[in-house]
Motif scaffolding. Sequence first.
Motif, PDB file in Angstrom:
ATOM      1  N   VAL A   1      42.712  37.596  32.984  1.00 18.15           N
ATOM      2  CA  VAL A   1      43.066  38.760  33.809  1.00 18.15           C
ATOM      3  C   VAL A   1      41.804  39.310  34.476  1.00 18.15           C
ATOM      4  O   VAL A   1      41.805  39.615  35.676  1.00 18.15           O
ATOM      5  N   LEU A   2      40.727  39.431  33.726  1.00 12.85           N
ATOM      6  CA  LEU A   2      39.472  39.930  34.299  1.00 12.85           C
ATOM      7  C   LEU A   2      38.934  38.997  35.384  1.00 12.85           C
ATOM      8  O   LEU A   2      38.449  39.463  36.422  1.00 12.85           O
ATOM      9  N   ALA A   3      39.022  37.689  35.153  1.00 10.42           N
ATOM     10  CA  ALA A   3      38.534  36.733  36.152  1.00 10.42           C
ATOM     11  C   ALA A   3      39.333  36.824  37.444  1.00 10.42           C
ATOM     12  O   ALA A   3      38.766  36.821  38.548  1.00 10.42           O
ATOM     13  N   VAL A   4      40.664  36.917  37.338  1.00  9.43           N
ATOM     14  CA  VAL A   4      41.497  37.029  38.535  1.00  9.43           C
ATOM     15  C   VAL A   4      41.217  38.361  39.238  1.00  9.43           C
ATOM     16  O   VAL A   4      41.094  38.407  40.465  1.00  9.43           O
ATOM     17  N   ALA A   5      41.074  39.436  38.469  1.00  7.90           N
ATOM     18  CA  ALA A   5      40.772  40.751  39.065  1.00  7.90           C
ATOM     19  C   ALA A   5      39.442  40.717  39.804  1.00  7.90           C
ATOM     20  O   ALA A   5      39.327  41.247  40.917  1.00  7.90           O
ATOM     21  N   ARG A   6      38.434  40.099  39.210  1.00  2.00           N
ATOM     22  CA  ARG A   6      37.125  39.988  39.888  1.00  2.00           C
ATOM     23  C   ARG A   6      37.263  39.237  41.202  1.00  2.00           C
ATOM     24  O   ARG A   6      36.680  39.615  42.210  1.00  2.00           O
ATOM     25  N   ASP A   7      38.026  38.161  41.188  1.00  2.00           N
ATOM     26  CA  ASP A   7      38.216  37.392  42.414  1.00  2.00           C
ATOM     27  C   ASP A   7      38.904  38.234  43.486  1.00  2.00           C
ATOM     28  O   ASP A   7      38.505  38.225  44.642  1.00  2.00           O
ATOM     29  N   LEU A   8      39.953  38.964  43.091  1.00  2.00           N
ATOM     30  CA  LEU A   8      40.694  39.760  44.069  1.00  2.00           C
ATOM     31  C   LEU A   8      39.877  40.947  44.578  1.00  2.00           C
ATOM     32  O   LEU A   8      40.155  41.473  45.652  1.00  2.00           O
TER      33      LEU A   8
ATOM     34  N   ALA B   1      48.490  38.964  48.291  1.00  2.00           N
ATOM     35  CA  ALA B   1      49.657  38.069  48.252  1.00  2.00           C
ATOM     36  C   ALA B   1      49.325  36.741  48.921  1.00  2.00           C
ATOM     37  O   ALA B   1      49.656  35.671  48.390  1.00  2.00           O
ATOM     38  N   ASP B   2      48.666  36.791  50.067  1.00  2.80           N
ATOM     39  CA  ASP B   2      48.287  35.563  50.760  1.00  2.80           C
ATOM     40  C   ASP B   2      47.326  34.732  49.916  1.00  2.80           C
ATOM     41  O   ASP B   2      47.462  33.507  49.831  1.00  2.80           O
ATOM     42  N   ARG B   3      46.359  35.400  49.287  1.00  9.44           N
ATOM     43  CA  ARG B   3      45.363  34.693  48.481  1.00  9.44           C
ATOM     44  C   ARG B   3      46.038  34.023  47.276  1.00  9.44           C
ATOM     45  O   ARG B   3      45.761  32.859  46.974  1.00  9.44           O
ATOM     46  N   LEU B   4      46.910  34.757  46.601  1.00  8.13           N
ATOM     47  CA  LEU B   4      47.577  34.185  45.434  1.00  8.13           C
ATOM     48  C   LEU B   4      48.553  33.078  45.837  1.00  8.13           C
ATOM     49  O   LEU B   4      48.632  32.047  45.168  1.00  8.13           O
ATOM     50  N   ALA B   5      49.281  33.278  46.926  1.00  3.84           N
ATOM     51  CA  ALA B   5      50.208  32.243  47.397  1.00  3.84           C
ATOM     52  C   ALA B   5      49.450  30.974  47.743  1.00  3.84           C
ATOM     53  O   ALA B   5      49.894  29.867  47.409  1.00  3.84           O
ATOM     54  N   GLY B   6      48.302  31.117  48.383  1.00  8.95           N
ATOM     55  CA  GLY B   6      47.490  29.952  48.724  1.00  8.95           C
ATOM     56  C   GLY B   6      46.968  29.238  47.491  1.00  8.95           C
ATOM     57  O   GLY B   6      46.923  28.007  47.446  1.00  8.95           O
ATOM     58  N   ALA B   7      46.583  30.004  46.486  1.00  3.64           N
ATOM     59  CA  ALA B   7      46.059  29.403  45.259  1.00  3.64           C
ATOM     60  C   ALA B   7      47.161  28.735  44.446  1.00  3.64           C
ATOM     61  O   ALA B   7      46.952  27.672  43.854  1.00  3.64           O
ATOM     62  N   LEU B   8      48.349  29.337  44.440  1.00  7.67           N
ATOM     63  CA  LEU B   8      49.445  28.787  43.639  1.00  7.67           C
ATOM     64  C   LEU B   8      50.185  27.654  44.333  1.00  7.67           C
ATOM     65  O   LEU B   8      50.661  26.730  43.679  1.00  7.67           O
ATOM     66  N   GLY B   9      50.296  27.738  45.661  1.00 10.62           N
ATOM     67  CA  GLY B   9      51.037  26.711  46.388  1.00 10.62           C
ATOM     68  C   GLY B   9      52.445  26.583  45.851  1.00 10.62           C
ATOM     69  O   GLY B   9      53.163  27.563  45.695  1.00 10.62           O
ATOM     70  N   ASP B  10      52.836  25.350  45.515  1.00 10.86           N
ATOM     71  CA  ASP B  10      54.181  25.087  44.987  1.00 10.86           C
ATOM     72  C   ASP B  10      54.306  25.408  43.498  1.00 10.86           C
ATOM     73  O   ASP B  10      55.370  25.244  42.918  1.00 10.86           O
ATOM     74  N   ASP B  11      53.218  25.866  42.884  1.00  5.90           N
ATOM     75  CA  ASP B  11      53.186  26.125  41.446  1.00  5.90           C
ATOM     76  C   ASP B  11      53.336  27.620  41.161  1.00  5.90           C
ATOM     77  O   ASP B  11      52.625  28.181  40.338  1.00  5.90           O
ATOM     78  N   ALA B  12      54.269  28.296  41.856  1.00  3.85           N
ATOM     79  CA  ALA B  12      54.419  29.755  41.738  1.00  3.85           C
ATOM     80  C   ALA B  12      55.464  30.166  40.717  1.00  3.85           C
ATOM     81  O   ALA B  12      55.771  31.353  40.592  1.00  3.85           O
ATOM     82  N   GLY B  13      56.012  29.225  39.991  1.00  3.69           N
ATOM     83  CA  GLY B  13      56.997  29.584  38.970  1.00  3.69           C
ATOM     84  C   GLY B  13      56.380  30.488  37.920  1.00  3.69           C
ATOM     85  O   GLY B  13      55.217  30.327  37.557  1.00  3.69           O
TER      86      GLY B  13
END
Length: 147
Positions: A17-24, A115-127
């Motif tokens: 969670v901290l790593a993702v927050a730092r990135d965002l 949302a764009d950043r996460l969608a790009g990172a997840l691609g088809d793996d958004a389940g």
Amino acid sequence: MPPTPTDRDLADLAELVLAVARDLQSPRARADGVPTLTPTETAVIRYLHGHPGASPSAVADATGLQRSNLSTTLRSLEGKGLVERTHDEHDRRAVVLRPTAQAADDIARLRRQWADRLAGALGDDAGGVAEATALLDRLERRLGPRA
């Protein structure tokens, strides 16, 4: 019944969670024109976004800030054009806080960028996004002190 997470599982979750927050929060993930906020400013503006018209006392209680620290934070947010203080329409002696239209616009642009950043990172793996969001929401509510 799902297995109970171990201390290691929970610590790994916190670390991720901290790593993702730092990135965002990194400069590359900032929406153009959105001012950089401190973590304290972010907590206050998030609370006010969901609770426009809150009193300074309510904001301090909800964010866990001392009144003096909240006062400093509010001055900074006002200086950035993100918060305005007005008098309560029912009790002219009382002050209420509201996010400005600029704050609402900045939040919308920042959320779109995320949302764009996460969608790009997840691609088809958004389940599992809805489940992860629900879990993190429960954690935030239970960890408090935000109301």
